[in-house]
Design a protein around this motif. Structure first.
Motif, mmCIF file in Angstrom:
data_model
loop_
_atom_site.group_PDB
_atom_site.id
_atom_site.type_symbol
_atom_site.label_atom_id
_atom_site.label_comp_id
_atom_site.label_asym_id
_atom_site.label_seq_id
_atom_site.Cartn_x
_atom_site.Cartn_y
_atom_site.Cartn_z
ATOM 1 N N TYR B 21 -29.638 -40.725 45.155
ATOM 2 C CA TYR B 21 -30.357 -39.514 44.731
ATOM 3 C C TYR B 21 -30.644 -39.431 43.233
ATOM 4 C CZ TYR B 21 -30.273 -37.770 49.467
ATOM 5 O OH TYR B 21 -30.499 -37.619 50.809
ATOM 6 N N PRO B 22 -29.664 -39.716 42.356
ATOM 7 C CA PRO B 22 -29.978 -39.584 40.919
ATOM 8 C C PRO B 22 -31.107 -40.519 40.498
ATOM 9 C CG PRO B 22 -27.613 -39.842 41.267
ATOM 10 C CD PRO B 22 -28.273 -40.103 42.583
ATOM 11 N N PHE B 23 -31.101 -41.742 41.023
ATOM 12 C CA PHE B 23 -32.133 -42.713 40.677
ATOM 13 C C PHE B 23 -33.515 -42.225 41.134
ATOM 14 C CE2 PHE B 23 -34.513 -46.603 42.026
ATOM 15 C CZ PHE B 23 -34.717 -47.141 40.765
ATOM 16 N N TYR B 24 -33.586 -41.734 42.343
ATOM 17 C CA TYR B 24 -34.881 -41.296 42.872
ATOM 18 C C TYR B 24 -35.350 -39.998 42.221
ATOM 19 C CZ TYR B 24 -35.228 -44.979 46.326
ATOM 20 O OH TYR B 24 -35.365 -46.197 46.936
ATOM 21 N N GLU B 25 -34.406 -39.163 41.835
ATOM 22 C CA GLU B 25 -34.809 -37.930 41.139
ATOM 23 C C GLU B 25 -35.534 -38.312 39.850
ATOM 24 O OE1 GLU B 25 -31.588 -35.161 40.559
ATOM 25 O OE2 GLU B 25 -32.803 -33.925 39.196
ATOM 26 N N ARG B 26 -34.996 -39.313 39.182
ATOM 27 C CA ARG B 26 -35.623 -39.774 37.944
ATOM 28 C C ARG B 26 -36.960 -40.467 38.236
ATOM 29 N NH1 ARG B 26 -32.506 -42.964 33.143
ATOM 30 N NH2 ARG B 26 -34.295 -42.749 31.732
ATOM 31 N N LEU B 27 -36.993 -41.253 39.315
ATOM 32 C CA LEU B 27 -38.257 -41.901 39.699
ATOM 33 C C LEU B 27 -39.348 -40.861 39.940
ATOM 34 C CD1 LEU B 27 -37.514 -44.780 42.269
ATOM 35 C CD2 LEU B 27 -38.159 -44.996 39.870
ATOM 36 N N ARG B 28 -39.017 -39.809 40.680
ATOM 37 C CA ARG B 28 -40.023 -38.787 40.994
ATOM 38 C C ARG B 28 -40.586 -38.176 39.716
ATOM 39 N NH1 ARG B 28 -36.138 -37.376 44.963
ATOM 40 N NH2 ARG B 28 -35.473 -35.544 43.779
ATOM 41 N N LYS B 29 -39.715 -37.991 38.728
ATOM 42 C CA LYS B 29 -40.142 -37.377 37.466
ATOM 43 C C LYS B 29 -40.908 -38.362 36.590
ATOM 44 C CE LYS B 29 -36.728 -33.765 36.559
ATOM 45 N NZ LYS B 29 -35.403 -34.128 37.008
#
Lengths: 346, 404
Positions: B21-29
């Motif tokens: 989740y933390p990695f993808y949250e950053r990817l989305r942003k």
């Protein structure tokens, strides 16, 4: 004369005719078209409908039961909303078929018994002019004379007695029906108006497992009807009746239930007092149930009383692994505030 | 050429599997379409772009990830398109249509669910994943397929092994599999599956019955012919993995979500009609098929501001799309009452999950039976809830307790 509108309930064949001052629920029940409902006072939300087409007046639907967001999405309380055009509506909950339904009717009757039976508690028996069919556990609304107000009381008599309705009534301080009428001016011989039957708290079908009935105070009334009906129709293998009160003076119909227990091996009666030591059970009525049963699996229950007691009983029964769908509940609901009945009547 | 940020360069499979989740949250942003060297392909992480690509099968035909292809072989539903894909859907769909499912699902799931519950209901505590969610999930599909003679534990072992191989996606700097040994469990499982199913296919070829595999062999084929095993097996692996594992994941995830909101758990137990909504939110919260759908650019395209040449491979991450801040308030929270919005849980477009209705029914019935029998269920707080997985995600174990 008030305008009338046509209301179609999806899934039901008959169109209802509903007056502009009449609730959709009232019209449906009078036409013997069942709609889910419980309190008929706008407090429980059981009767929510979705309006697919048409306009309504929500009238006194409370915000806490029907939020602005829900109103905007087309929801209404069937027990409050009156039509302002022809309507097409859809019930939210399942319209449980298979249960016999009895049309809502206005009734007149005569008070034949009005006795003090416990602390601030009276038994009111009304001889109806015409019979009222109902399911054991249902209730009626007594109309308070000189007002437009009605108050809900469960029938305590079995449904086989269609002309003689018994109600158990607890005094409410300042109550429009109790302090200002039933405990003040009402007398044997008085005429009385009521409408019923209402509600979906009932025992109709035979149950395979034992039935536990828990009543707080006058919550005993519908349970008394259910027990008598279950015995008459042989509907339950075991009946466990719990009656909770604070002190001995709060109990009533003790002799009645003791006698049932003597006559029927499968009836068990357990009065429980929370604020007085005596030779019977003490503590919270729900704790007595937890102590008495190691498991309630496969059993069903009927609970009637104040919301806190009903919530505690649900928790206790789930702790003893009774399936929640087997638990029927009827809560005392607080009547909407009435500033002054006499003023309202004038 | 876009510059790949360091956090994308540095991510490892182990980190993704532990908590993506933390990695993808950053990817989305920062990089909603990003080339991830550890995976050798682009990841698409926002709901909008995942939905757009999933629905556009013209420009984005489905392919299978390299690890998925290595595990399942060619001609699986997941990496066919057009007419070939339609034929495979016609093969598997009759048993999965809502009207068909409604006819058999109660008898398929309830008796076994009750039997499992009876085995532990007086114990007062259990790992509900191993004791209930997975067994109910695999037994339902195993019996439907015609694998009623394979034990529940063997079916669980098969999907676990296939899952390990399918998600063994890491590649080295040359684009070769970084961990070729990771395919060994899947190969073992496939050898066992073929050894067991081959004689059954021999029998079904001449004596068809009501089972799904028997229908796959015969339906739509000219008289006297049956479908090739080369078609049957890759699709059987798809079912044995995705369809066996994910209803179990969904059930356990929904329980974990409800445990995070005790008042919502009470409401659902008191009113079983809320179970479908609770499960839908569970599968939104943590999508069981978290990151498995792969597409190939049919021509040069620009997506999310990134230019991709024809042939580029992108992985749609439904688990990330379902937690997109632009689509859901407080997306990392489980909330039964959140406004209902479509999710990417079952994918989209022509490759949307064929078993959506079946899976939802298995999850619903599994939870109905569990809450009916044990309405005093609660989380055993002596244990942490340990979600795991990047390709497929759910609680590895979920310890629960109740008063007996």
């Amino acid at each position: 004369m008030a305008d009338k509108y046509t209301v179609r309930v999806t899934g039901q064949d008959v169109d209802l005719t509903v007056g502009e001052d009449q609730s959709v629920l009232d019209a449906a029940l009078r036409a013997n078209q069942w709609l889910p409902h419980s309190c008929t006072q706008g407090t429980c939300g059981t009767c929510k409908l979705k309006v697919l087409c048409g306009e309504v007046d929500h009238r006194d639907s409370p915000e806490y039961t029907l939020t602005t967001e829900e109103r905007d999405s087309g929801l209404v309380l069937a027990c409050r909303a009156a039509p302002r055009s022809d309507l097409v509506v859809e019930p939210l909950g399942a319209v449980d078929d298979g249960v016999p339904r009895h049309p809502l009717r206005d009734h007149e009757g005569t008070v034949v018994v009005l006795d003090d039976i416990a602390a601030a508690t009276r038994r009111l028996v009304v001889e109806l002019d015409e019979a009222m069919q109902f399911n054991a556990g249902q209730y009626a609304e007594l109309l308070i004379p000189g007002t437009t107000l009605a108050r809900q009381y469960s029938m305590a008599n079995p449904p086989s007695e269609t002309r003689r309705l018994e109600f158990h009534i607890k005094l409410t301080e300042g109550g429009a029906a109790t302090e200002r009428w039933i405990f003040r001016s009402l007398s044997v011989g008085d005429r009385i108006s009521l409408r019923g039957p209402l509600g979906q708290f009932h025992l109709v079908d035979k149950t395979d497992g034992p039935v536990i009935l828990i009543g707080g105070g006058t919550g005993l009334a519908p349970l008394k009807s259910i027990v008598q009906h279950a015995l008459a129709e042989d509907l339950a293998p075991e009946l466990y009746v719990y009656h909770g009160g604070r002190r001995k003076v709060d109990l009533y119909d003790v002799e009645f239930f003791l006698e049932l227990e003597t006559r029927h091996d499968h009836v068990h009666y357990r009065p429980v007092l929370s604020e007085q030591d005596w030779d019977g059970a003490t503590g919270m009525v729900t704790d007595a149930v937890v102590a008495d049963f190691a498991s309630c699996k496969g059993m069903s229950a009927f609970l009637c009383g104040p919301p806190a007691m009903v919530a505690a009983a649900v928790k206790a029964l789930k702790r003893r692994r009774m399936a929640p769908r087997m638990i029927s509940k009827e809560e005392f609901t607080v009547a909407p505030p009435v500033p002054d009945v006499d003023a309202a009547a004038s | 050429m876009t510059i790949t940020p360091d956090f994308v360069n540095d991510i490892t499979m182990e980190q993704l599997e532990a908590d993506p989740y933390p990695f993808y949250e950053r990817l989305r942003k920062e990089a909603p379409v990003a080339f991830v060297p550890a995976l050798g392909m682009h990841l698409v992480s926002t709901r909008e772009l995942c939905e757009q690509i999933a629905r556009d099968d013209e420009n984005w035909p489905a392919v299978i990830s390299a690890a998925g292809g290595r595990t399942f072989g060619p001609a699986a539903l997941l990496n066919t398109n057009g007419e070939e894909h339609r034929e495979l859907r016609d093969m598997v769909e009759p048993h999965l249509q809502p009207s068909a499912v409604d006819k058999y699902i109660d008898n398929l799931v309830r008796p076994f669910a009750r039997e499992r519950i009876a085995a532990f209901e007086n114990d007062g505590h259990v790992d509900i994943v191993a004791a209930y969610c997975e067994p109910v999930s695999v037994r339902a599909l195993g019996d439907l397929l015609g694998l009623d003679d394979v034990s529940t534990d063997k079916l669980r072992e098969w999907f676990h092994k296939l899952s390990v191989s399918f998600t063994n996606a890491a590649v080295d700097e040359n684009g070769e599999f970084a961990n070729p040994e990771g395919f060994r469990p899947g190969d073992e499982a496939k050898a066992e599956i073929i050894a067991h199913v081959d004689p059954k296919i021999d029998k079904w070829s001449t004596q068809p019955d009501h089972t799904a595999i028997s229908h796959w062999l015969h339906d739509g084929m000219p008289e006297g012919q049956t479908r090739s095993r080369d078609v049957i097996y890759p699709n059987l692996y798809v079912f044995l993995l995705g369809a066996m594992q994910e209803p179990g994941h969904a059930m356990a995830t929904t329980l974990a979500g409800l445990f995070s909101r005790p008042e919502q758990l009470e409401r659902v137990i008191d009113d079983p009609e809320l179970i479908p909504r609770a499960a839908a939110e569970g599968m939104r919260w943590v999508a069981p098929i978290w990151s498995a759908a792969v597409k190939r650019a049919a021509r040069d395209v620009t997506v999310g501001g990134v230019d991709l040449p024809e042939g580029s491979i992108v992985m749609l991450t439904y688990g990330s799309a379902n937690q997109d801040e632009h689509a859901y308030d407080a997306p990392s929270q489980y909330d039964l009452d959140r406004p209902v919005r479509p999710t990417m849980t079952f994918g989209g477009g022509k490759h949307a999950c064929a078993g959506t209705y079946f899976a939802n029914a298995v999850v619903r019935i599994g939870l109905e039976e569990l809450f009916e029998a044990i309405p005093n269920l609660e989380r055993d707080t002596d244990h942490e809830v340990n979600f795991w997985g990047w390709g497929f995600r759910g609680p590895k174990q979920l310890f629960v307790k109740w008063e007996v």
